[in-house]
Design a protein around this motif. Structure first.
Motif, PDB file in Angstrom:
ATOM      1  N   THR A 181       0.820  -1.215   0.000  1.00 15.33           N
ATOM      2  CA  THR A 181       0.000   0.000   0.000  1.00 15.33           C
ATOM      3  C   THR A 181       0.853   1.265   0.000  1.00 15.33           C
ATOM      4  O   THR A 181       0.443   2.286  -0.557  1.00 15.33           O
ATOM      5  CB  THR A 181      -0.940   0.018   1.217  1.00 15.33           C
ATOM      6  N   SER A 182       2.044   1.205   0.589  1.00 13.52           N
ATOM      7  CA  SER A 182       2.913   2.386   0.612  1.00 13.52           C
ATOM      8  C   SER A 182       3.464   2.720  -0.771  1.00 13.52           C
ATOM      9  O   SER A 182       3.994   3.818  -0.975  1.00 13.52           O
ATOM     10  CB  SER A 182       4.069   2.170   1.591  1.00 13.52           C
ATOM     11  N   HIS A 183       3.335   1.777  -1.709  1.00 11.46           N
ATOM     12  CA  HIS A 183       3.846   1.992  -3.067  1.00 11.46           C
ATOM     13  C   HIS A 183       2.754   2.432  -4.042  1.00 11.46           C
ATOM     14  O   HIS A 183       3.040   2.637  -5.225  1.00 11.46           O
ATOM     15  CB  HIS A 183       4.465   0.693  -3.614  1.00 11.46           C
ATOM     16  N   TYR A 184       1.513   2.562  -3.560  1.00 12.38           N
ATOM     17  CA  TYR A 184       0.405   2.781  -4.483  1.00 12.38           C
ATOM     18  C   TYR A 184       0.582   4.039  -5.332  1.00 12.38           C
ATOM     19  O   TYR A 184       0.377   4.020  -6.543  1.00 12.38           O
ATOM     20  CB  TYR A 184      -0.912   2.871  -3.726  1.00 12.38           C
ATOM     21  N   ARG A 185       0.942   5.145  -4.708  1.00 18.80           N
ATOM     22  CA  ARG A 185       1.024   6.385  -5.485  1.00 18.80           C
ATOM     23  C   ARG A 185       2.119   6.296  -6.543  1.00 18.80           C
ATOM     24  O   ARG A 185       1.931   6.747  -7.684  1.00 18.80           O
ATOM     25  CB  ARG A 185       1.248   7.604  -4.579  1.00 18.80           C
ATOM     26  N   ALA A 186       3.247   5.695  -6.193  1.00 18.89           N
ATOM     27  CA  ALA A 186       4.329   5.552  -7.173  1.00 18.89           C
ATOM     28  C   ALA A 186       3.897   4.639  -8.322  1.00 18.89           C
ATOM     29  O   ALA A 186       4.205   4.905  -9.491  1.00 18.89           O
ATOM     30  CB  ALA A 186       5.589   5.003  -6.499  1.00 18.89           C
ATOM     31  N   TRP A 208       0.750   4.064  -9.354  1.00 15.36           N
ATOM     32  CA  TRP A 208      -0.239   4.812 -10.131  1.00 15.36           C
ATOM     33  C   TRP A 208       0.439   5.814 -11.053  1.00 15.36           C
ATOM     34  O   TRP A 208       0.116   5.900 -12.244  1.00 15.36           O
ATOM     35  CB  TRP A 208      -1.190   5.526  -9.172  1.00 15.36           C
ATOM     36  N   LYS A 209       1.418   6.555 -10.530  1.00 18.31           N
ATOM     37  CA  LYS A 209       2.101   7.559 -11.346  1.00 18.31           C
ATOM     38  C   LYS A 209       2.881   6.912 -12.480  1.00 18.31           C
ATOM     39  O   LYS A 209       2.955   7.443 -13.593  1.00 18.31           O
ATOM     40  CB  LYS A 209       3.027   8.406 -10.482  1.00 18.31           C
ATOM     41  N   PHE A 232      -6.224   9.103  -8.883  1.00 21.42           N
ATOM     42  CA  PHE A 232      -5.552   8.227  -7.917  1.00 21.42           C
ATOM     43  C   PHE A 232      -6.566   7.512  -7.029  1.00 21.42           C
ATOM     44  O   PHE A 232      -6.387   6.333  -6.701  1.00 21.42           O
ATOM     45  CB  PHE A 232      -4.573   9.039  -7.067  1.00 21.42           C
ATOM     46  N   GLN A 233      -7.646   8.185  -6.641  1.00 18.91           N
ATOM     47  CA  GLN A 233      -8.616   7.541  -5.759  1.00 18.91           C
ATOM     48  C   GLN A 233      -9.280   6.363  -6.449  1.00 18.91           C
ATOM     49  O   GLN A 233      -9.584   5.343  -5.816  1.00 18.91           O
ATOM     50  CB  GLN A 233      -9.677   8.548  -5.294  1.00 18.91           C
ATOM     51  N   PHE A 271      -7.807   4.446  -8.599  1.00 22.37           N
ATOM     52  CA  PHE A 271      -6.772   3.412  -8.513  1.00 22.37           C
ATOM     53  C   PHE A 271      -6.847   2.708  -7.158  1.00 22.37           C
ATOM     54  O   PHE A 271      -6.843   1.470  -7.075  1.00 22.37           O
ATOM     55  CB  PHE A 271      -5.401   4.059  -8.711  1.00 22.37           C
ATOM     56  N   VAL A 272      -6.939   3.491  -6.092  1.00 28.16           N
ATOM     57  CA  VAL A 272      -6.989   2.921  -4.742  1.00 28.16           C
ATOM     58  C   VAL A 272      -8.262   2.105  -4.545  1.00 28.16           C
ATOM     59  O   VAL A 272      -8.233   0.992  -3.997  1.00 28.16           O
ATOM     60  CB  VAL A 272      -6.895   4.044  -3.681  1.00 28.16           C
TER      61      VAL A 272
END
Length: 327
Positions: free
Chosen positions: A194-199, A201-202, A219-220, A222-223
């Motif tokens: 979960t800590s890698h989600y934003r990276a 997604w980008k 992003f939301q 994606f989550v």
């Protein structure tokens, strides 16, 4: 809901009515099954297969105002076809209003498909006026290359082909090749937490930066749809340089899907994409999938088609997007 006059010139016995929810799903699924042979439908497609009544219920629930944006075609009270409208904003700001119709083959060639198309276009024009999107809105429609009737109707109605996607299948996940050769020094692969989600997604979003007709992906979103059991990423030091987002299909757990395979431009042609793809496929196999599917653009500039074929994927069908202006 009114059909806006689109159904007034239907043959005797035919008519339109709004979608009514649960009572319609089995009949809509029966329409799709009845179209399968004529349209050479790929039942296991991850793009557009043969949906069950439960899957149609799920899709309909995701529409905005489904009773207004989904119409059924009836013959003497029996459902013989239906059309659906959905819309979204693409990365370049274009608002795409997409309609898709299905009509049993024995009722084609009588002007019913044309009436369905007119209903969709009239409804879309009302939606555009309501949404205030006229400056950037276009009308879209899909048809596979194996659907001669839908293709002919769209072309005769002024639609032009703008792009296509090809779907590929790896028929036996037991045949996934073993990794050949190592990655460049400093590059490693592993699961996505979960800590890698934003990276992650980008990494995917940036890979579509120069792609026409790409849908925006907040992003939301994606989550909200994250299913990381078969997700894999590659890092160079602390920097994520590529991802393979794979998942097992919920309605058919024997089928795995490679939803995204993205590698940063400065790390392509180094074997990163192949390593991620093979890691993701092995993860799908470990989760119980026996086959895998994916789709890619036919005009993909990164030669990903070659990569997929090199590990055993084979072409199944081509899905074409058509467009026309609102005018």
């Amino acid at each position: 809901m009114s059909d806006g006059g689109a159904g007034q010139d239907l043959p005797a016995g035919f008519g339109f009515r709004p979608y009514r929810g649960g009572e319609d799903h089995a009949a809509m699924a029966a329409v799709r099954l009845g179209c399968a042979e004529r349209d050479r439908v790929d039942a296991r497609s991850v793009l557009e297969g043969l949906p069950t009544a439960a899957e149609i219920a799920e899709t309909s629930a995701g529409l905005e105002e489904p009773s207004e944006n989904q119409v059924l075609v009836l013959l003497d009270g029996v459902v013989v076809g239906y059309s659906t409208i959905r819309w979204w904003q693409e990365r370049d700001g274009t608002w795409l209003y997409l309609h898709r119709g299905h009509l049993l083959p024995e009722h084609r060639g009588q002007g019913i498909g044309s009436a369905m198309l007119r209903w969709a276009e009239e409804r879309i024009r009302r939606l555009v006026e309501l949404h205030g999107t006229a400056r950037t809105a276009v009308i879209g429609a899909n048809a596979t290359v194996s659907e001669p009737d839908a293709t002919a109707l769209l072309r005769a109605s002024g639609y032009r082909r703008v792009f296509s996607l090809v779907e590929l299948e790896l028929g036996d996940l037991r045949q996934v090749p073993e990794p050949g050769g190592g990655l460049p020094a400093g590059i490693r692969t592993g699961p996505i937490g979960t800590s890698h989600y934003r990276a992650a997604w980008k990494t995917v979003v940036d890979s579509y930066a120069d792609t026409d007709f790409a849908q925006g992906w907040p992003f939301q979103d994606f989550v909200d749809t994250a299913d990381p059991a078969c997700w894999r990423a590659a890092w160079n030091g602390q920097d994520m340089v590529g991802v393979a987002l794979c998942s097992v299909r919920r309605h058919d757990p024997t089928v795995g899907e490679v939803e995204e395979l993205s590698v940063r431009a400065d790390h392509r042609r180094l074997g990163v994409g192949r390593a991620l793809l093979l890691d993701g496929l092995r993860s799908l196999r470990e989760q119980g999938a026996t086959t895998a599917r994916l789709f890619t653009g036919t005009a993909n500039p990164h030669r990903s088609y070659d990569l997929y074929e090199s590990v055993g994927f084979r072409r199944q069908n081509e899905y074409v997007r058509y467009r026309r202006s609102l005018a």
